[in-house]
Design a protein around this motif. Structure first.
Motif, mmCIF file in Angstrom:
data_model
loop_
_atom_site.group_PDB
_atom_site.id
_atom_site.type_symbol
_atom_site.label_atom_id
_atom_site.label_comp_id
_atom_site.label_asym_id
_atom_site.label_seq_id
_atom_site.Cartn_x
_atom_site.Cartn_y
_atom_site.Cartn_z
ATOM 1 N N ARG A 1 6.191 -3.556 6.537
ATOM 2 C CA ARG A 1 5.619 -4.355 5.177
ATOM 3 C C ARG A 1 4.210 -4.294 5.414
ATOM 4 N NH1 ARG A 1 9.562 -9.637 4.502
ATOM 5 N NH2 ARG A 1 11.529 -8.567 3.728
ATOM 6 N N PRO A 2 3.719 -3.884 4.134
ATOM 7 C CA PRO A 2 1.999 -3.843 4.051
ATOM 8 C C PRO A 2 1.741 -5.233 4.105
ATOM 9 C CG PRO A 2 3.215 -3.488 1.790
ATOM 10 C CD PRO A 2 4.346 -3.562 3.001
ATOM 11 N N SER A 3 0.479 -5.346 4.332
ATOM 12 C CA SER A 3 -0.324 -6.721 4.399
ATOM 13 C C SER A 3 -0.757 -7.028 2.979
ATOM 14 C CB SER A 3 -1.567 -6.787 5.057
ATOM 15 O OG SER A 3 -2.455 -5.937 4.767
ATOM 16 N N ALA B 1 7.564 -8.922 -0.561
ATOM 17 C CA ALA B 1 6.887 -7.651 -0.265
ATOM 18 C C ALA B 1 5.882 -7.987 1.067
ATOM 19 C CB ALA B 1 5.979 -7.080 -1.374
ATOM 20 N N LEU B 2 5.671 -9.127 1.276
ATOM 21 C CA LEU B 2 4.739 -9.339 2.683
ATOM 22 C C LEU B 2 5.731 -9.957 3.635
ATOM 23 C CD1 LEU B 2 1.762 -10.863 0.677
ATOM 24 C CD2 LEU B 2 2.019 -8.987 1.757
ATOM 25 N N PRO B 3 5.215 -9.661 4.772
ATOM 26 C CA PRO B 3 5.799 -10.513 5.980
ATOM 27 C C PRO B 3 5.861 -11.719 5.832
ATOM 28 C CG PRO B 3 3.808 -9.201 6.765
ATOM 29 C CD PRO B 3 3.945 -8.947 5.189
ATOM 30 N N PHE C 1 4.348 -4.027 -6.940
ATOM 31 C CA PHE C 1 5.829 -3.890 -6.233
ATOM 32 C C PHE C 1 5.799 -2.218 -6.003
ATOM 33 C CE2 PHE C 1 6.908 -8.221 -7.179
ATOM 34 C CZ PHE C 1 7.553 -8.462 -5.887
ATOM 35 N N ALA C 2 5.658 -1.548 -6.646
ATOM 36 C CA ALA C 2 5.885 -0.038 -6.702
ATOM 37 C C ALA C 2 4.753 0.443 -5.374
ATOM 38 C CB ALA C 2 5.315 0.689 -7.851
ATOM 39 N N VAL C 3 3.422 -0.128 -5.395
ATOM 40 C CA VAL C 3 2.477 0.229 -4.394
ATOM 41 C C VAL C 3 3.222 -0.324 -3.059
ATOM 42 C CG1 VAL C 3 0.209 -0.452 -3.390
ATOM 43 C CG2 VAL C 3 0.593 0.468 -5.674
ATOM 44 N N ALA C 4 3.676 -1.660 -3.088
ATOM 45 C CA ALA C 4 4.048 -2.169 -1.907
ATOM 46 C C ALA C 4 5.305 -1.603 -1.088
ATOM 47 C CB ALA C 4 4.593 -3.648 -2.067
ATOM 48 N N ARG C 5 6.125 -0.961 -2.016
ATOM 49 C CA ARG C 5 7.356 0.073 -1.591
ATOM 50 C C ARG C 5 6.881 1.172 -1.127
ATOM 51 N NH1 ARG C 5 9.634 -2.172 -6.452
ATOM 52 N NH2 ARG C 5 8.942 -0.190 -7.521
ATOM 53 N N LEU D 1 3.750 1.784 0.336
ATOM 54 C CA LEU D 1 3.445 1.617 1.548
ATOM 55 C C LEU D 1 4.406 1.080 2.599
ATOM 56 C CD1 LEU D 1 0.073 -0.622 0.492
ATOM 57 C CD2 LEU D 1 -0.086 1.759 1.361
ATOM 58 N N ARG D 2 5.140 0.300 2.501
ATOM 59 C CA ARG D 2 6.178 0.147 3.366
ATOM 60 C C ARG D 2 6.906 1.367 3.712
ATOM 61 N NH1 ARG D 2 10.676 -4.563 3.253
ATOM 62 N NH2 ARG D 2 11.548 -4.062 5.211
ATOM 63 N N SER D 3 7.211 2.452 2.730
ATOM 64 C CA SER D 3 7.647 3.745 3.227
ATOM 65 C C SER D 3 6.785 4.386 4.204
ATOM 66 C CB SER D 3 8.265 4.409 1.923
ATOM 67 O OG SER D 3 8.710 5.786 2.557
#
Length: 61
Positions: free
Chosen positions: A21-23, A53-55, A8-12, A14-16
């Motif tokens: 939203r990252p794949s 976290a995903l589209p 979740f930290a990586v996803a946040r 990457l989103r920033s």
């Protein structure tokens, strides 16, 4: 639990960075985890009430 928090930290992050939203593959590469492990962590997080976290797939209108 640490894997879930890391994904979740990586996803946040990457989103920033990406502005979207990252794949699943992008999260997997950035976290050093397999796509399967990332998917499981994200599914577990959603069951625990975390925001996705995903589209979501687009549905035809």
């Amino acid at each position: 639990m640490a894997a879930l928090q890391e994904v979740f930290a990586v996803a946040r992050r990457l989103r920033s960075e990406l502005g979207r939203r990252p794949s699943l593959d992008e999260i997997a590469r950035a976290s050093g985890r397999s796509p399967h492990a990332v998917r499981r962590a994200l599914e577990h997080g959603q069951r625990a009430g975390q925001p996705p976290a995903l589209p979501r797939p687009r549905t035809p209108e």
